[in-house]
Design an enzyme around this catalytic site. Structure first.
Site, PDB file in Angstrom:
ATOM      1  N   LYS A 205       0.799  -1.180   0.086  1.00 49.96           N
ATOM      2  CA  LYS A 205       0.029  -0.131   0.074  1.00 49.96           C
ATOM      3  C   LYS A 205       1.035   1.213  -0.031  1.00 49.96           C
ATOM      4  O   LYS A 205       2.089   1.131   0.244  1.00 49.96           O
ATOM      5  CB  LYS A 205      -0.860  -0.105   1.287  1.00 49.96           C
ATOM      6  CG  LYS A 205      -1.848  -1.280   1.059  1.00 49.96           C
ATOM      7  CD  LYS A 205      -2.748  -1.176   2.496  1.00 49.96           C
ATOM      8  CE  LYS A 205      -3.744  -2.365   2.183  1.00 49.96           C
ATOM      9  NZ  LYS A 205      -4.790  -2.286   3.601  1.00 49.96           N
TER      10      LYS A 205
ATOM     11  N   TYR B 174     -12.444  -2.057  -2.996  1.00 51.93           N
ATOM     12  CA  TYR B 174     -12.978  -2.039  -1.455  1.00 51.93           C
ATOM     13  C   TYR B 174     -14.479  -2.230  -1.576  1.00 51.93           C
ATOM     14  O   TYR B 174     -14.980  -1.721  -0.614  1.00 51.93           O
ATOM     15  CB  TYR B 174     -12.297  -1.304  -0.955  1.00 51.93           C
ATOM     16  CG  TYR B 174     -10.925  -1.576  -0.208  1.00 51.93           C
ATOM     17  CD1 TYR B 174     -10.767  -2.877   0.540  1.00 51.93           C
ATOM     18  CD2 TYR B 174      -9.590  -0.913  -0.479  1.00 51.93           C
ATOM     19  CE1 TYR B 174      -9.340  -3.239   0.826  1.00 51.93           C
ATOM     20  CE2 TYR B 174      -8.644  -1.122  -0.243  1.00 51.93           C
ATOM     21  CZ  TYR B 174      -8.401  -2.480   0.614  1.00 51.93           C
ATOM     22  OH  TYR B 174      -7.053  -2.631   1.032  1.00 51.93           O
TER      23      TYR B 174
ATOM     24  N   PHE C 148     -15.311   3.956   7.611  1.00 54.66           N
ATOM     25  CA  PHE C 148     -13.665   4.219   7.136  1.00 54.66           C
ATOM     26  C   PHE C 148     -13.617   4.195   5.588  1.00 54.66           C
ATOM     27  O   PHE C 148     -12.435   4.375   5.086  1.00 54.66           O
ATOM     28  CB  PHE C 148     -13.012   3.335   7.776  1.00 54.66           C
ATOM     29  CG  PHE C 148     -13.207   1.911   7.175  1.00 54.66           C
ATOM     30  CD1 PHE C 148     -12.553   1.365   6.294  1.00 54.66           C
ATOM     31  CD2 PHE C 148     -13.898   0.966   8.386  1.00 54.66           C
ATOM     32  CE1 PHE C 148     -12.893  -0.143   5.962  1.00 54.66           C
ATOM     33  CE2 PHE C 148     -14.008  -0.271   7.936  1.00 54.66           C
ATOM     34  CZ  PHE C 148     -13.707  -0.922   6.826  1.00 54.66           C
TER      35      PHE C 148
ATOM     36  N   ARG D 111       2.756  -6.560   9.275  1.00 54.99           N
ATOM     37  CA  ARG D 111       1.863  -5.280   9.703  1.00 54.99           C
ATOM     38  C   ARG D 111       2.330  -4.831  11.197  1.00 54.99           C
ATOM     39  O   ARG D 111       2.207  -3.733  11.723  1.00 54.99           O
ATOM     40  CB  ARG D 111       0.502  -5.661   9.837  1.00 54.99           C
ATOM     41  CG  ARG D 111      -0.292  -5.575   8.448  1.00 54.99           C
ATOM     42  CD  ARG D 111      -1.568  -6.225   8.148  1.00 54.99           C
ATOM     43  NE  ARG D 111      -2.165  -5.868   6.969  1.00 54.99           N
ATOM     44  CZ  ARG D 111      -3.596  -6.231   6.699  1.00 54.99           C
ATOM     45  NH1 ARG D 111      -4.144  -7.103   7.667  1.00 54.99           N
ATOM     46  NH2 ARG D 111      -4.326  -6.086   5.631  1.00 54.99           N
TER      47      ARG D 111
ATOM     48  N   ASN E 254      -1.764   0.027   7.284  1.00 52.22           N
ATOM     49  CA  ASN E 254      -1.205  -1.174   7.696  1.00 52.22           C
ATOM     50  C   ASN E 254      -0.440  -2.006   6.559  1.00 52.22           C
ATOM     51  O   ASN E 254      -0.105  -3.147   6.566  1.00 52.22           O
ATOM     52  CB  ASN E 254      -2.321  -2.308   8.111  1.00 52.22           C
ATOM     53  CG  ASN E 254      -3.268  -2.501   7.076  1.00 52.22           C
ATOM     54  OD1 ASN E 254      -3.253  -2.066   5.827  1.00 52.22           O
ATOM     55  ND2 ASN E 254      -4.438  -3.167   7.461  1.00 52.22           N
TER      56      ASN E 254
ATOM     57  N   HIS F 281      -1.775  -5.396   1.629  1.00 49.54           N
ATOM     58  CA  HIS F 281      -3.003  -6.340   1.316  1.00 49.54           C
ATOM     59  C   HIS F 281      -2.867  -7.842   1.275  1.00 49.54           C
ATOM     60  O   HIS F 281      -1.748  -8.207   0.823  1.00 49.54           O
ATOM     61  CB  HIS F 281      -4.008  -5.582   0.147  1.00 49.54           C
ATOM     62  CG  HIS F 281      -5.146  -6.271  -0.331  1.00 49.54           C
ATOM     63  ND1 HIS F 281      -6.325  -6.471   0.463  1.00 49.54           N
ATOM     64  CD2 HIS F 281      -4.944  -7.662  -1.101  1.00 49.54           C
ATOM     65  CE1 HIS F 281      -7.223  -7.257  -0.046  1.00 49.54           C
ATOM     66  NE2 HIS F 281      -6.253  -7.544  -1.097  1.00 49.54           N
TER      67      HIS F 281
ATOM     68  N   GLU G  92      -9.246 -10.884  -7.620  1.00 49.96           N
ATOM     69  CA  GLU G  92      -8.352  -9.745  -7.376  1.00 49.96           C
ATOM     70  C   GLU G  92      -7.206  -9.749  -8.290  1.00 49.96           C
ATOM     71  O   GLU G  92      -6.888  -8.633  -8.959  1.00 49.96           O
ATOM     72  CB  GLU G  92      -8.104  -9.724  -5.906  1.00 49.96           C
ATOM     73  CG  GLU G  92      -9.100  -9.197  -4.854  1.00 49.96           C
ATOM     74  CD  GLU G  92      -8.749  -9.429  -3.559  1.00 49.96           C
ATOM     75  OE1 GLU G  92      -9.571  -9.114  -2.694  1.00 49.96           O
ATOM     76  OE2 GLU G  92      -7.541  -9.630  -3.159  1.00 49.96           O
TER      77      GLU G  92
END
Ligand code: UDP
Ligand code: MG
Length: 140
Positions: free
Chosen positions: A9, A49, A57, A102, A112, A115, A126
């Protein structure tokens, strides 16, 4: 053989953890089928997502995932999904086991670092979002 998608990320890229994470992937015995750096658009992050669309969030998550480049890595291993989730640790770094990615590098429940897909089916889906079949190389 099962497949799972790893995303390094934006915080992982910003803080210079690409090498450490790829090194860990190799140490854990995963085969890297495909790997690329990318910049997610708002639409891509919202779609990725989608399951969290109604969560409080969601908007922050989309901003976070689009604020800078990510690294997309298609992984293969026996039980790849659960193996990778064990390596990355719990969603909230505070609750993650010692030595997990993480726990080592994460900031908080949002930032974090990585993924991991949550099922074999989603792993395939994905990976298919970001990689064409021709980009996935099985050969060692
Ligand atoms: N997330 C967040 N706040 C929360 C829960 C999750 O910002 O309360 C973010 C976090 O970056 C997480 C992502 O949303 O990795 C997806 O959440 P999920 O519950 O699917 O966790 P994961 O499968 O990534 O462990
Ligand atoms: Mg998830």
């Amino acid at each position: 053989m099962e497949r799972t998608l790893c995303i390094i990320k934006p915080d992982g890229v910003e803080k210079g953890y690409i090498g450490a994470i790829i090194s860990r992937i190799e140490k854990e015995g995963f085969k890297i089928l495909g790997l690329k750096r990318a910049r997610l658009t708002k639409e891509m992050a919202e779609h990725f997502y989608d399951i969290h669309r109604e969560r409080p969030f969601f908007n922050d998550l989309v901003s976070y995932m689009t604020r800078g480049p990510v690294v997309l890595i298609a992984l293969e291993h026996e039980n790849a999904v659960s193996h990778w989730r064990t390596v990355i640790g719990a969603t909230n770094p505070e609750n993650a086991d010692v030595g997990t990615i993480r726990k080592l590098y994460g900031n908080n429940i949002e930032e974090n670092v990585v993924h991991g897909s949550d099922s074999a089916e989603n792993g395939k889906l994905e990976i298919g979002v970001f990689f064409s079949e021709a980009e996935l190389i099985s050969q060692q």
